[in-house]
Design a protein around this motif. Sequence first.
Motif, PDB file in Angstrom:
ATOM      1  N   GLN A 377      73.537  55.616  29.809  1.00  0.00           N
ATOM      2  CA  GLN A 377      73.298  55.830  28.379  1.00  0.00           C
ATOM      3  C   GLN A 377      74.490  56.538  27.735  1.00  0.00           C
ATOM      4  OE1 GLN A 377      69.591  57.925  27.823  1.00  0.00           O
ATOM      5  NE2 GLN A 377      68.335  56.169  28.436  1.00  0.00           N
ATOM      6  N   GLY A 378      74.856  56.072  26.542  1.00  0.00           N
ATOM      7  CA  GLY A 378      75.989  56.652  25.835  1.00  0.00           C
ATOM      8  C   GLY A 378      77.328  56.095  26.260  1.00  0.00           C
ATOM      9  N   THR A 379      77.345  55.122  27.178  1.00  0.00           N
ATOM     10  CA  THR A 379      78.591  54.473  27.611  1.00  0.00           C
ATOM     11  C   THR A 379      78.579  53.016  27.158  1.00  0.00           C
ATOM     12  OG1 THR A 379      77.799  53.609  29.744  1.00  0.00           O
ATOM     13  CG2 THR A 379      78.479  55.925  29.663  1.00  0.00           C
ATOM     14  N   LYS A 380      79.658  52.327  27.438  1.00  0.00           N
ATOM     15  CA  LYS A 380      79.750  50.911  27.096  1.00  0.00           C
ATOM     16  C   LYS A 380      79.159  50.027  28.186  1.00  0.00           C
ATOM     17  CE  LYS A 380      83.876  51.538  24.237  1.00  0.00           C
ATOM     18  NZ  LYS A 380      85.297  51.171  24.040  1.00  0.00           N
ATOM     19  N   PHE A 381      78.560  50.630  29.189  1.00  0.00           N
ATOM     20  CA  PHE A 381      77.997  49.882  30.311  1.00  0.00           C
ATOM     21  C   PHE A 381      76.472  49.930  30.259  1.00  0.00           C
ATOM     22  CE2 PHE A 381      82.203  51.116  31.524  1.00  0.00           C
ATOM     23  CZ  PHE A 381      82.694  50.068  32.285  1.00  0.00           C
ATOM     24  N   VAL A 382      75.848  48.835  30.704  1.00  0.00           N
ATOM     25  CA  VAL A 382      74.384  48.782  30.793  1.00  0.00           C
ATOM     26  C   VAL A 382      74.004  48.086  32.096  1.00  0.00           C
ATOM     27  CG1 VAL A 382      73.998  48.731  28.298  1.00  0.00           C
ATOM     28  CG2 VAL A 382      74.284  46.590  29.529  1.00  0.00           C
ATOM     29  N   VAL A 383      72.779  48.349  32.565  1.00  0.00           N
ATOM     30  CA  VAL A 383      72.264  47.675  33.749  1.00  0.00           C
ATOM     31  C   VAL A 383      71.339  46.556  33.291  1.00  0.00           C
ATOM     32  CG1 VAL A 383      70.387  49.373  33.945  1.00  0.00           C
ATOM     33  CG2 VAL A 383      70.966  47.930  35.896  1.00  0.00           C
ATOM     34  N   ARG A 384      71.504  45.384  33.893  1.00  0.00           N
ATOM     35  CA  ARG A 384      70.686  44.225  33.537  1.00  0.00           C
ATOM     36  C   ARG A 384      70.087  43.616  34.797  1.00  0.00           C
ATOM     37  NH1 ARG A 384      74.256  41.405  28.685  1.00  0.00           N
ATOM     38  NH2 ARG A 384      73.839  43.050  27.166  1.00  0.00           N
ATOM     39  N   ALA A 385      68.785  43.568  34.829  1.00  0.00           N
ATOM     40  CA  ALA A 385      68.035  42.958  35.937  1.00  0.00           C
ATOM     41  C   ALA A 385      66.578  43.302  35.729  1.00  0.00           C
ATOM     42  CB  ALA A 385      68.512  43.477  37.296  1.00  0.00           C
ATOM     43  N   ALA A 386      65.704  42.625  36.439  1.00  0.00           N
ATOM     44  CA  ALA A 386      64.298  43.025  36.455  1.00  0.00           C
ATOM     45  C   ALA A 386      64.190  44.326  37.242  1.00  0.00           C
ATOM     46  CB  ALA A 386      63.459  41.940  37.112  1.00  0.00           C
ATOM     47  N   GLU A 387      63.259  45.176  36.879  1.00  0.00           N
ATOM     48  CA  GLU A 387      63.126  46.478  37.546  1.00  0.00           C
ATOM     49  C   GLU A 387      62.887  46.329  39.040  1.00  0.00           C
ATOM     50  OE1 GLU A 387      60.317  49.084  35.805  1.00  0.00           O
ATOM     51  OE2 GLU A 387      61.260  49.087  33.821  1.00  0.00           O
ATOM     52  N   VAL A 388      62.124  45.316  39.437  1.00  0.00           N
ATOM     53  CA  VAL A 388      61.790  45.145  40.836  1.00  0.00           C
ATOM     54  C   VAL A 388      62.919  44.497  41.624  1.00  0.00           C
ATOM     55  CG1 VAL A 388      60.751  42.844  40.610  1.00  0.00           C
ATOM     56  CG2 VAL A 388      59.900  44.436  42.377  1.00  0.00           C
ATOM     57  N   SER A 389      63.940  43.983  40.950  1.00  0.00           N
ATOM     58  CA  SER A 389      65.046  43.308  41.628  1.00  0.00           C
ATOM     59  C   SER A 389      65.937  44.318  42.339  1.00  0.00           C
ATOM     60  CB  SER A 389      65.877  42.511  40.617  1.00  0.00           C
ATOM     61  OG  SER A 389      67.093  42.079  41.220  1.00  0.00           O
ATOM     62  N   PRO A 390      66.259  44.115  43.624  1.00  0.00           N
ATOM     63  CA  PRO A 390      67.189  45.011  44.317  1.00  0.00           C
ATOM     64  C   PRO A 390      68.646  44.721  43.977  1.00  0.00           C
ATOM     65  CG  PRO A 390      66.458  43.302  45.810  1.00  0.00           C
ATOM     66  CD  PRO A 390      65.714  43.080  44.519  1.00  0.00           C
ATOM     67  N   MET A 391      68.881  43.645  43.240  1.00  0.00           N
ATOM     68  CA  MET A 391      70.228  43.282  42.799  1.00  0.00           C
ATOM     69  C   MET A 391      70.352  43.612  41.313  1.00  0.00           C
ATOM     70  SD  MET A 391      72.096  39.547  42.801  1.00  0.00           S
ATOM     71  CE  MET A 391      70.605  38.779  42.181  1.00  0.00           C
ATOM     72  N   LYS A 392      71.185  44.598  40.996  1.00  0.00           N
ATOM     73  CA  LYS A 392      71.407  45.001  39.610  1.00  0.00           C
ATOM     74  C   LYS A 392      72.789  44.522  39.161  1.00  0.00           C
ATOM     75  CE  LYS A 392      67.634  47.467  40.173  1.00  0.00           C
ATOM     76  NZ  LYS A 392      66.326  47.016  39.638  1.00  0.00           N
ATOM     77  N   HIS A 393      72.872  44.115  37.898  1.00  0.00           N
ATOM     78  CA  HIS A 393      74.156  43.723  37.319  1.00  0.00           C
ATOM     79  C   HIS A 393      74.589  44.783  36.309  1.00  0.00           C
ATOM     80  CE1 HIS A 393      74.781  39.550  38.809  1.00  0.00           C
ATOM     81  NE2 HIS A 393      73.469  39.623  39.003  1.00  0.00           N
ATOM     82  N   ILE A 394      75.735  45.396  36.552  1.00  0.00           N
ATOM     83  CA  ILE A 394      76.314  46.359  35.619  1.00  0.00           C
ATOM     84  C   ILE A 394      77.310  45.603  34.745  1.00  0.00           C
ATOM     85  CG2 ILE A 394      77.505  48.552  35.364  1.00  0.00           C
ATOM     86  CD1 ILE A 394      74.862  48.729  36.912  1.00  0.00           C
ATOM     87  N   VAL A 395      77.047  45.543  33.442  1.00  0.00           N
ATOM     88  CA  VAL A 395      77.919  44.790  32.533  1.00  0.00           C
ATOM     89  C   VAL A 395      78.524  45.748  31.516  1.00  0.00           C
ATOM     90  CG1 VAL A 395      76.516  42.712  32.812  1.00  0.00           C
ATOM     91  CG2 VAL A 395      76.085  44.224  30.885  1.00  0.00           C
ATOM     92  N   CYS A 396      79.697  45.345  31.002  1.00  0.00           N
ATOM     93  CA  CYS A 396      80.378  46.116  29.972  1.00  0.00           C
ATOM     94  C   CYS A 396      80.167  45.409  28.647  1.00  0.00           C
ATOM     95  CB  CYS A 396      81.869  46.224  30.281  1.00  0.00           C
ATOM     96  SG  CYS A 396      82.794  47.202  29.076  1.00  0.00           S
ATOM     97  N   GLU A 397      79.698  46.152  27.635  1.00  0.00           N
ATOM     98  CA  GLU A 397      79.345  45.543  26.362  1.00  0.00           C
ATOM     99  C   GLU A 397      80.511  45.484  25.384  1.00  0.00           C
ATOM    100  OE1 GLU A 397      75.792  47.770  25.198  1.00  0.00           O
ATOM    101  OE2 GLU A 397      74.661  45.938  25.670  1.00  0.00           O
ATOM    102  N   ASP A 398      81.739  45.703  25.850  1.00  0.00           N
ATOM    103  CA  ASP A 398      82.897  45.548  24.972  1.00  0.00           C
ATOM    104  C   ASP A 398      82.899  44.156  24.363  1.00  0.00           C
ATOM    105  OD1 ASP A 398      83.858  48.015  25.258  1.00  0.00           O
ATOM    106  OD2 ASP A 398      85.599  47.509  26.477  1.00  0.00           O
ATOM    107  N   GLU A 399      83.244  44.063  23.112  1.00  0.00           N
ATOM    108  CA  GLU A 399      83.312  42.758  22.457  1.00  0.00           C
ATOM    109  C   GLU A 399      84.426  41.917  23.057  1.00  0.00           C
ATOM    110  OE1 GLU A 399      83.563  43.061  18.254  1.00  0.00           O
ATOM    111  OE2 GLU A 399      81.732  44.207  18.033  1.00  0.00           O
ATOM    112  N   ASP A 400      85.531  42.556  23.423  1.00  0.00           N
ATOM    113  CA  ASP A 400      86.660  41.845  24.019  1.00  0.00           C
ATOM    114  C   ASP A 400      86.342  41.550  25.481  1.00  0.00           C
ATOM    115  OD1 ASP A 400      89.006  40.830  24.931  1.00  0.00           O
ATOM    116  OD2 ASP A 400      90.240  42.576  24.450  1.00  0.00           O
ATOM    117  N   ARG A 401      86.166  40.292  25.787  1.00  0.00           N
ATOM    118  CA  ARG A 401      85.758  39.920  27.144  1.00  0.00           C
ATOM    119  C   ARG A 401      86.815  40.329  28.176  1.00  0.00           C
ATOM    120  NH1 ARG A 401      85.646  35.005  30.362  1.00  0.00           N
ATOM    121  NH2 ARG A 401      83.735  34.910  31.585  1.00  0.00           N
TER     122      ARG A 401
END
Length: 468
Positions: A377-401
């Motif tokens: 929280q408060g960073t440009k990064f977020v975690v994306r996955a279902a809560e029960v999933s043991p595989m989490k994806h950390i993505v950067c929300e910068d507009e510039d890919r």
Amino acid sequence: MLSSVVDSVGLWSTSLTYYIIHAILVASATYWFVKRRDSAKQQSYKLTEKQKDELIAEWEPAPLVPETPLNHPVLHPKLADSKMTKYVSIEGKEYLNMASSNFLGFIGEKRIEEVAKKTIFKYGVGSCGPRGFYGTVDVHLDLEKQLAEFMGCEEAVLYSYGFATVSSAIPAYAKRGDIIFVDKGVNFAIQTGLQASRSRIEWFEHNDMEDLERLLMAQAEKDRKDPKKALTIRRFIVVEGLYANTGDICPLPKIVEFKWKYKARVFIDESWSFGVLGKSGRGITEHYGVDVIDVDMIMASLENAVASTGGFCVGRSYVVGHQRLSGLGYCFSASLPPLLATAASEGIKMIDEEPGRLERLQRLAREAHEKLDKALQGTKFVVRAAEVSPMKHIVCEDEDRGSGESKLDSLVNTLFEKHKVMLTRARYIEKDEKFPIQPSVRFMVQSELTEDELNRAIEALRQVVCTL
């Protein structure tokens, strides 16, 4: 007298036509003979040594493959000198492994290793042939029976490679003229199978059931207008239980509802949900309480939770049995080495006999999701996955890919070098992917992690992202 003159004129006209045609044929033959002779002369022309040297000096060969950037990770490999367990030794240093899909901690498990060793002494290291010829060993048949019973299905078919399982099973059934409704988030193995099927593909937005129903309704309307053609078209819905590219789980109950409403067959790739979801690891059907019979075919890899190699398909006997003649990966690939078949078999037994592993995994997955969400929280990064999933994806929300990608690389490298925590970038063959995939870092949870180890990894992650 007049008739005689007419006959003479007709004969003369016929003869003239004959001579003209004959002359054209002779002229054509002469032309092609001369041209061929001149061409032969040109081909027999010999270059001098000086001319050869000049031509060689001027020639600039085109590269066989594109140049690899100097900072590409393939040029800077990190070689492990230990098993890929919870901790990994790399160049003499120990790292906490949060990068492997060893979800249930079966890699390095003594019980599985002993079974594999015994199999080597009895059968050797390989089967040396496809299943339909001389590659079938009793352990293959035992594992197929075990998988069918474990999943509550009539029959199972075993493949020697996880990717080939999915990419071969789809074209074994779907052919030209059929229609396949596919989630845009599916993995590359599914995309390869779709391409091989030569069917018409209808893509729907990721996990968007309204979009899927819109496509199904449009097809139903076409079928009503042409009922004769509709009888020749088969309809398939292809999804993943747990999506490799996003960590999301599919809304299976809604998909099964559409299956009966619109008369479509449902294929599910459970490569990442098998042994992970459900009360006893049976996958997405057990997770939702859906009768496995309502799914026409389940495909899965043995290379994640079970920590072996190969893959399988389960379903009704008449469906699964068809692959023994039509599944290219089954018919033409050497069968799974017996030692890997017995290793997978022992892993499945342990899922049943040690339910605590799965319970810990699911608890840690939910806990990791909550803590990661709070830490980012408060960073440009977020975690994306279902809560029960043991595989989490950390993505950067910068507009510039491009900026997002560089930050992800910095995240992985800094965690590795300064905190001795090993994560990995999610890598794809981007030019071959059907749709763009958001760059991410994979954060893998294992059942054998302790609370302190999980907290250590998340705290290290928090410290690094705050500096990026």
